[in-house]
Design a protein around this motif. Structure first.
Motif, PDB file in Angstrom:
ATOM      1  N   SER A  26     -25.765 -35.038  35.437  1.00 31.87           N
ATOM      2  CA  SER A  26     -26.555 -33.824  35.614  1.00 31.87           C
ATOM      3  C   SER A  26     -27.575 -33.738  34.490  1.00 31.87           C
ATOM      4  CB  SER A  26     -25.657 -32.582  35.601  1.00 31.87           C
ATOM      5  OG  SER A  26     -25.111 -32.373  34.310  1.00 31.87           O
ATOM      6  N   VAL A  27     -28.636 -32.982  34.727  1.00 31.11           N
ATOM      7  CA  VAL A  27     -29.671 -32.838  33.719  1.00 31.11           C
ATOM      8  C   VAL A  27     -29.135 -32.124  32.485  1.00 31.11           C
ATOM      9  CG1 VAL A  27     -30.554 -30.657  34.626  1.00 31.11           C
ATOM     10  CG2 VAL A  27     -32.084 -32.179  33.385  1.00 31.11           C
ATOM     11  N   GLU A  28     -28.097 -31.292  32.675  1.00 32.68           N
ATOM     12  CA  GLU A  28     -27.502 -30.597  31.532  1.00 32.68           C
ATOM     13  C   GLU A  28     -26.822 -31.564  30.581  1.00 32.68           C
ATOM     14  OE1 GLU A  28     -27.107 -29.648  34.660  1.00 32.68           O
ATOM     15  OE2 GLU A  28     -28.296 -27.797  34.675  1.00 32.68           O
ATOM     16  N   GLN A  29     -26.159 -32.593  31.122  1.00 32.70           N
ATOM     17  CA  GLN A  29     -25.518 -33.584  30.272  1.00 32.70           C
ATOM     18  C   GLN A  29     -26.548 -34.345  29.444  1.00 32.70           C
ATOM     19  OE1 GLN A  29     -23.267 -35.111  33.857  1.00 32.70           O
ATOM     20  NE2 GLN A  29     -21.735 -35.569  32.278  1.00 32.70           N
ATOM     21  N   VAL A 338     -42.115 -26.925  37.138  1.00 34.06           N
ATOM     22  CA  VAL A 338     -42.680 -27.005  35.789  1.00 34.06           C
ATOM     23  C   VAL A 338     -41.728 -26.442  34.742  1.00 34.06           C
ATOM     24  CG1 VAL A 338     -45.042 -26.885  36.630  1.00 34.06           C
ATOM     25  CG2 VAL A 338     -43.847 -24.769  36.045  1.00 34.06           C
ATOM     26  N   THR A 339     -40.558 -25.974  35.145  1.00 32.90           N
ATOM     27  CA  THR A 339     -39.637 -25.377  34.187  1.00 32.90           C
ATOM     28  C   THR A 339     -38.772 -26.458  33.536  1.00 32.90           C
ATOM     29  OG1 THR A 339     -37.929 -25.028  35.865  1.00 32.90           O
ATOM     30  CG2 THR A 339     -39.537 -23.260  35.533  1.00 32.90           C
ATOM     31  N   ALA A 340     -38.373 -26.196  32.290  1.00 30.95           N
ATOM     32  CA  ALA A 340     -37.537 -27.141  31.558  1.00 30.95           C
ATOM     33  C   ALA A 340     -36.126 -27.197  32.129  1.00 30.95           C
ATOM     34  CB  ALA A 340     -37.486 -26.765  30.076  1.00 30.95           C
ATOM     35  N   GLU A 341     -35.736 -26.177  32.888  1.00 33.35           N
ATOM     36  CA  GLU A 341     -34.390 -26.126  33.432  1.00 33.35           C
ATOM     37  C   GLU A 341     -34.211 -27.027  34.648  1.00 33.35           C
ATOM     38  OE1 GLU A 341     -36.152 -23.493  32.557  1.00 33.35           O
ATOM     39  OE2 GLU A 341     -35.001 -22.929  30.765  1.00 33.35           O
ATOM     40  N   TYR A 342     -35.325 -27.453  35.242  1.00 36.39           N
ATOM     41  CA  TYR A 342     -35.210 -28.256  36.456  1.00 36.39           C
ATOM     42  C   TYR A 342     -35.525 -29.718  36.154  1.00 36.39           C
ATOM     43  CZ  TYR A 342     -34.532 -28.552  41.453  1.00 36.39           C
ATOM     44  OH  TYR A 342     -34.003 -28.833  42.684  1.00 36.39           O
ATOM     45  N   SER A 343     -34.963 -30.635  36.938  1.00 39.32           N
ATOM     46  CA  SER A 343     -34.956 -32.051  36.575  1.00 39.32           C
ATOM     47  C   SER A 343     -36.294 -32.765  36.744  1.00 39.32           C
ATOM     48  CB  SER A 343     -33.896 -32.793  37.397  1.00 39.32           C
ATOM     49  OG  SER A 343     -34.210 -32.765  38.786  1.00 39.32           O
ATOM     50  N   VAL A 344     -37.098 -32.401  37.759  1.00 40.86           N
ATOM     51  CA  VAL A 344     -38.274 -33.225  38.054  1.00 40.86           C
ATOM     52  C   VAL A 344     -39.281 -33.218  36.910  1.00 40.86           C
ATOM     53  CG1 VAL A 344     -38.070 -33.130  40.564  1.00 40.86           C
ATOM     54  CG2 VAL A 344     -39.306 -31.319  39.355  1.00 40.86           C
TER      55      VAL A 344
END
Length: 389
Positions: A26-29, A338-344
């Protein structure tokens, strides 16, 4: 030409994919790993060593696995697929590749063995402030100091340079023995060595490295010009980065396609809008062109062909595809893209970083254009081939 992997290569891909998906599923990891120094997970680095990945391209007598550029590309693509921040290309393909190409048998055993075992991290200090991806050194000079050598000057950016236990440094030979660019090994605890690390926009790490009469060991025998060897290893690294970019683009496209199938607008999912579907299809075309070119370049390197020209072609194709896919992935995700919370956004940032490491697409295009007169020409109306000129 057969572009399919054999059973051992498929097993390697599945093993590396399984390990990296557990570490960065996950992007969080991934965000948690890059938030702390040294910018990657040391445990994952050790597990890659246990699998033999960190010694993959090195000869067995040097502590490696004796694999080739295709196996390296497989690992790099899996790294790109999950944006694993481990410095595989930087430490193994580039810095380790320089030692393997130039070092003596004793130096290869001393430096590459610990790298393959996961006990050491290497970094290549080649780039210089104000230079444009040159294989030759000028800002850092090497002068004889007794029985050894001393380096003076600055290298930046040095990828993974702050964490590295060993630096492989290019320097211009000064004094009576002047003879072009040589390579040196510098220990991370050497006197006169100052490293200032920082985080780059994609979450990985780089450093400004200053040498002030820093003791260094000459890599290889003799002080002959090593520019050709450096250029070849840089080309192998560019091919590996192209494979990493393909992995990142593949995930960015899959993530975008999944979003179009689930996100609703006006009561229907976005994939019902033909214009958006066409844009996703164009992304797929760009990805497959980049994939085939990157794999072809690895096959050229594996066969002993013109690796420099192949790397430039792969770099140009993946540069264009990376920009296209990254921008479209953000656009098709709308505001959350464009948010830092999302992976793309993270994938686009990494694709941008890869594009500007070791030479971007426009730089590669210029090099290819400069070699166009080396080939014969053909009359479009069917006349026979004639010599260029």
């Amino acid at each position: 030409m057969d572009f399919t992997f054999d059973n051992e290569q498929n097993d390697l891909r599945e093993a590396v994919r399984g390990l990296l998906e557990r570490a960065y599923g996950s992007v969080e990891q991934r965000r948690a790993a890059v938030a702390q120094e040294p910018g990657f997970d040391e445990k994952t680095w050790a597990r890659l060593a246990e699998m033999g990945v960190l010694g993959l391209p090195f000869a067995e007598e040097d502590g490696g696995m004796g694999a080739g550029p295709i196996e390296v590309a497989i690992v790099a693509e899996e790294i790109g697929r999950v944006l694993a921040p481990e410095p595989f290309v930087e430490a193994v393909v580039l810095a380790g590749g320089l030692v393997a190409a130039v070092g003596t048998a004793a130096q290869r055993a001393e430096v590459l063995g610990p790298l393959a075992e996961g006990g050491s991290v290497l970094a290549a200090a080649l780039a210089e402030p104000g230079s444009r991806w040159s294989a030759a050194a000028s800002a850092v000079t090497a002068a004889q100091a007794g029985d050894g050598w001393a380096l003076t000057g600055v290298k930046e950016p040095v990828l993974a340079g702050a964490r590295a236990d060993v630096l492989v440094v290019s320097a211009a030979i000064a004094g009576e023995t002047a003879g072009g660019t040589a390579l040196f090994v510098v220990r991370g605890d050497a006197e006169g060595l100052t490293r200032t690390g920082y985080r780059t926009h994609d979450g990985t790490r780089a450093a400004s490295v200053r040498f002030d009469g820093t003791p260094a060991e000459l890599l290889g025998e003799g002080t002959g010009d090593r520019t050709a060897e450096v250029e070849r290893v840089l080309a192998l690294a560019r091919i590996a980065y192209s494979a990493e970019a393909v992995g990142a683009m593949d995930t960015a496209l899959r993530t975008t396609a999944g979003y179009l199938k689930t996100r609703k607008q006006f009561g229907v999912t976005l994939n019902r809008f033909q214009a958006l579907t066409f844009r996703a299809a164009d992304m797929y075309v760009s990805l497959e062109l980049a994939r085939s070119t990157a794999l072809w370049a690895a096959m050229v390197a594996d066969a002993g062909g013109d690796v420099v020209a192949a790397a430039d072609r792969a770099r140009l194709q993946t540069s264009r595809a990376g920009r296209h896919i990254g921008k479209e992935a953000i656009q098709l995700h709308g505001g959350i893209g464009v948010t830092a919370e999302y992976s793309v956004g993270h994938y686009t940032s990494r694709l941008t970083a890869i594009d500007h490491v070791l030479g971007d697409g426009e730089w590669a295009l210029g090099r290819l254009a400069g070699r166009v007169t080396d080939h014969e020409t053909v009359d479009p109306l069917g006349a026979p081939y004639t010599a260029a000129g």
